[in-house]
Design a protein around this motif. Structure first.
Motif, short mmCIF file in Angstrom:
data_model
loop_
_atom_site.label_atom_id
_atom_site.label_comp_id
_atom_site.label_asym_id
_atom_site.label_seq_id
_atom_site.Cartn_x
_atom_site.Cartn_y
_atom_site.Cartn_z
N THR A 177 42.19 53.16 25.32
CA THR A 177 42.68 54.21 24.55
C THR A 177 44.32 54.21 24.91
N CYS A 178 44.64 54.08 26.13
CA CYS A 178 46.00 54.08 26.77
C CYS A 178 46.67 52.63 26.38
N LYS A 179 46.12 51.85 25.98
CA LYS A 179 46.48 50.51 25.33
C LYS A 179 47.51 49.96 26.43
N VAL A 180 46.79 49.99 27.76
CA VAL A 180 47.64 49.29 28.78
C VAL A 180 47.02 47.74 29.03
N ASN A 181 48.10 46.98 29.63
CA ASN A 181 47.70 45.74 30.11
C ASN A 181 46.75 45.53 30.92
N TYR A 182 45.72 44.69 31.01
CA TYR A 182 44.81 44.33 32.26
C TYR A 182 44.78 43.04 32.75
N CYS A 183 44.08 42.70 33.56
CA CYS A 183 44.18 41.22 33.80
C CYS A 183 43.44 40.21 32.65
N SER A 184 43.96 39.18 32.51
CA SER A 184 43.32 38.49 31.19
C SER A 184 42.12 37.82 31.63
N LEU A 185 41.61 37.91 32.79
CA LEU A 185 40.34 37.46 33.24
C LEU A 185 38.98 38.39 32.43
N TYR A 186 39.53 39.76 32.34
CA TYR A 186 38.53 40.56 31.65
C TYR A 186 38.19 40.20 30.32
N ASP A 187 39.12 39.49 29.61
CA ASP A 187 39.02 39.05 28.38
C ASP A 187 38.17 37.66 28.24
N GLN A 188 38.01 37.22 29.38
CA GLN A 188 36.87 35.97 29.48
C GLN A 188 35.49 36.20 30.06
N GLY A 189 35.30 37.48 29.94
CA GLY A 189 33.75 37.65 30.61
C GLY A 189 33.57 38.09 31.69
N TYR A 190 34.78 38.13 32.62
CA TYR A 190 34.61 38.53 33.93
C TYR A 190 34.61 39.99 33.78
N THR A 191 33.48 40.64 34.60
CA THR A 191 33.60 42.26 34.64
C THR A 191 33.87 42.79 35.82
N SER A 192 33.60 42.22 37.09
CA SER A 192 34.24 42.65 38.29
C SER A 192 34.74 41.30 39.07
N ILE A 193 35.90 41.56 39.69
CA ILE A 193 36.59 40.20 40.28
C ILE A 193 36.56 40.38 41.68
N GLY A 194 36.14 39.69 42.28
CA GLY A 194 36.19 39.41 43.73
C GLY A 194 37.07 38.11 43.95
N SER A 195 36.57 37.12 45.09
CA SER A 195 37.41 35.78 45.17
C SER A 195 36.81 34.54 44.26
N ILE A 196 37.69 33.72 44.20
CA ILE A 196 37.42 32.67 43.48
C ILE A 196 35.83 32.01 43.76
N HIS A 197 35.33 32.01 45.02
CA HIS A 197 34.48 31.54 45.49
C HIS A 197 32.98 32.55 45.00
N ASP A 198 33.15 33.79 44.99
CA ASP A 198 32.03 34.33 44.60
C ASP A 198 31.94 35.10 43.14
N THR A 199 32.74 34.90 42.35
CA THR A 199 33.09 35.57 41.03
C THR A 199 32.98 34.30 39.77
N VAL A 200 31.88 34.71 38.98
CA VAL A 200 31.93 33.84 37.67
C VAL A 200 31.79 34.98 36.58
N PRO A 201 32.15 34.39 35.36
CA PRO A 201 31.91 35.20 34.35
C PRO A 201 30.50 36.02 34.09
N ASN A 202 30.27 37.16 33.61
CA ASN A 202 29.21 37.73 33.52
C ASN A 202 28.37 36.94 32.53
N SER A 203 26.98 36.40 32.78
CA SER A 203 26.52 35.80 31.94
C SER A 203 25.74 36.73 30.73
#
Ligand SMILES: Cc1cc2nc3c(=O)[nH]c(=O)nc-3n(C[C@H](O)[C@H](O)[C@H](O)COP(=O)(O)O)c2cc1C
Ligand SMILES: Nc1ncnc2c1ncn2[C@@H]1O[C@H](COP(=O)(O)OP(=O)(O)OP(=O)(O)O)[C@@H](O)[C@H]1O
Ligand SMILES: [Mg+2]
Length: 505
Positions: A177-203
């Motif tokens: 609604t506010c049309k603000v930028n967010y991290c690009s990973l969320y457009d690639q299927g990531y739904t909650s982001i931790g570290s590179i070792h424990d996070t993958v896109p949401n299947s």
């Protein structure tokens, strides 16, 4: 101010209410603390991005109330802290710094872990309150409110959680609604982001017939599954029975092995000395009768962090943890929340459990308001027995007992054993047996020969106790093999004058 305007002009009533409440929390905090005393914990994640704009709007509304409004995009004097980590996604890092530049954030980058970093920061700066983007579904949110002091053992500050009651859907409704930028990973299927070792896109967002293409995070239909792309924390075998190569548990292979249990009593009144704990000793006896060793019996306060800390420690040290006290609807009933925190999961309504509760307490509190029906999500099993009105609750290797006295516990234990026999709930081992011998010799006289005896029989527990400083001393032998116990007692007799020890039982 563009955020305030976007929300006022949208027609999403729910979002408007969430926004109003969240900005109100910010304004309250800014009234309670000076601008130098607050900080914003920002990490480029979606929740902290929402919080950034809620803080900007809250600060604008706060200043508007004081007639000193600026409204400039870069008018944001709240100190911002970012815990940088080599394990963070590069996209998260760059989004964090780009956003800081866009909105004029005064960012302090901290390279230590959260606790040490905060300790150092608070020594240097007059910070008393920190804004966080924690939401109720997050594992770390258990037990928190909009204003929650930091946990025991952490440096002292107020955690302020303006978006605590926001759902996954609310977060995306706000960002879009506010049309603000967010991290690009969320457009690639990531739904909650931790570290590179424990996070993958949401299947759940994977595009059919492709294993590497994902839809954007805002399309996830069920927000409860936002952490499906986060690896589960490793836990011990959970005291569950070991699993063989066919994925089956085996009771027989366990017949002669050693299994340990820990017992946790939750009760301020025990620690105040008002009531005497009888359930712990009862459980010790029962566990020995099924061949289990008790590793520790502890008592903790009715406090979520105390419960969580003890459960976290014991669940990895013991095969099974039994916990009682603090179960129910009262303010002091924090055991289940503490267990959820120890496992890093949230509390979620459990329909099956709610149905059982409804039979007992009727419709007094049902639906969303039945907090007793909230159980640790994803790790809870209910074990039903006809003789029990409410099923036994098992969270991996932690068993929650609702008994408040020995006769209730006896009933729960008997049902538990019956269920155990027909399933792989709990391994029933060769029971412990024991024999005792009494003597009037002094401690000094028996000390040395007895310690030698312990070396000769390392497979037995040989203990001593007396009921009074003077008078008879009892030596107890505990083990799983009666013949070994008899041999040890024979060896004991041989070390002293005839008649020095008398066998009791
Ligand atoms: C500013 C800040 C304050 C925190 N305060 C506490 C606290 O008081 N008690 C606590 O147990 N954890 C505290 N944490 C740690 C968080 O609860 C949590 O472990 C962390 O955000 C990692 O979450 P994640 O595992 O979902 O990435 C704090 C973290 C931050 C950044
Ligand atoms: N490395 C960090 N530096 C600063 N603050 C942090 C850090 N990690 C977590 N936080 C704070 O804790 C909050 C909760 O973290 P959490 O990971 O649940 O949410 P998020 O990162 O904002 O979004 P997402 O759930 O999509 O990862 C953040 O919003 C932020 O306020
Ligand atoms: Mg995150």
């Amino acid at each position: 101010m563009e955020i305030d305007r976007a929300i006022r002009e949208c027609d999403d009533r729910r979002l408007q209410t969430k926004y109003k409440n969240a900005t109100y929390v910010v304004q309250r905090a800014l009234t309670l603390y000076s601008i130098e005393e607050v900080a914003f914990s920002f990490n480029g994640g979606k929740d902290s991005t929402v919080l950034l704009h809620i803080l900007r709007a809250g600060y604008f509304l706060h200043k508007k109330g004081q007639n000193s409004v600026n409204g400039d995009l870069k008018d944001f004097p709240i100190r911002t802290i970012y815990f940088e980590s080599p394990c963070a996604f590069p996209e998260i890092n760059s989004f964090t710094y780009d956003t800081a530049a866009t909105y004029g954030l005064q960012i302090d980058t901290i390279s230590l872990d959260f606790k040490s970093g905060l300790e150092a920061l608070l020594k240097e700066k007059p910070i008393r309150a920190i804004f966080l983007g924690v939401r109720i579904g997050d594992p770390t949110a258990v037990g928190q409110e909009q204003f929650s002091p930091s946990s025991p053992g952490w440096p002292p500050f107020m955690r302020v959680n303006p978006i605590l009651d926001w759902s996954y859907r609310d977060v995306w409704a706000f960002l879009l609604t506010c049309k603000v930028n967010y991290c690009s990973l969320y457009d690639q299927g990531y739904t909650s982001i931790g570290s590179i070792h424990d996070t993958v896109p949401n299947s759940l967002l994977s595009v059919s017939n492709s294993s590497y293409k994902f839809k954007p995070a805002y399309l996830l239909a069920d927000g409860r599954l936002e952490r499906a792309g986060r690896a589960k924390r490793p836990s011990s075998t959970g005291g569950q029975l070991p699993v063989d190569s066919n994925g089956l548990t085996s009771l027989d292979s366990h017949k002669n092995s050693m299994l340990t249990a820990s017992i946790i009593a939750v009760g301020d009144e025990i620690l105040f000395g008002i009531v005497e704990d009888q359930l712990g000793p009862y459980l010790c006896r029962k566990l020995h009768s099924i061949g289990w060793s008790v590793f520790k019996l502890s008592v903790v306060h009715n406090n979520i962090d105390s419960v969580a800390e003890e459960v976290e420690r014991q669940k990895s040290k013991s095969d099974m943890v039994f916990i009682y006290g603090g179960v129910g609807p009262l303010h002091s009933d924090v055991t289940i929340a503490g267990i959820a925190k120890a496992f890093g999961v949230r509390l979620a309504p459990d329909e099956e459990f709610e149905e059982y509760l409804r039979h007992i307490i009727g419709d007094q509190c049902t639906g969303d308001r039945n907090e007793m029906a909230q159980l640790p999500e994803g790790i809870t099993e209910l074990w039903h027995h006809d003789k029990l009105s409410v099923p036994l609750i098992k969270c991996q290797n932690v068993i929650i007992l609702s008994a408040t006295n020995v006769s209730e516990l006896e009933k729960q234990w008997d049902c538990w054993i019956e269920l155990a026999k027909s399933s792989d709930l709990l391994a029933l081992l060769e029971p412990y047996v024991s024999k005792n011998a009494a003597t009037n010799l002094s401690d000094v006289e028996i000390a040395q020969p007895l310690s030698k005896l312990c070396l000769e029989f390392p497979d037995l527990y040989i203990g001593c106790y007396r009921k009074a400083r003077y008078g008879s001393l009892i030596v107890s032998f505990k083990g799983k093999d009666l013949a070994r116990i008899d041999s040890a007692i024979k060896a004991l007799h041989k070390k002293f004058q005839p008649g020095a020890f008398i066998e009791m039982n």
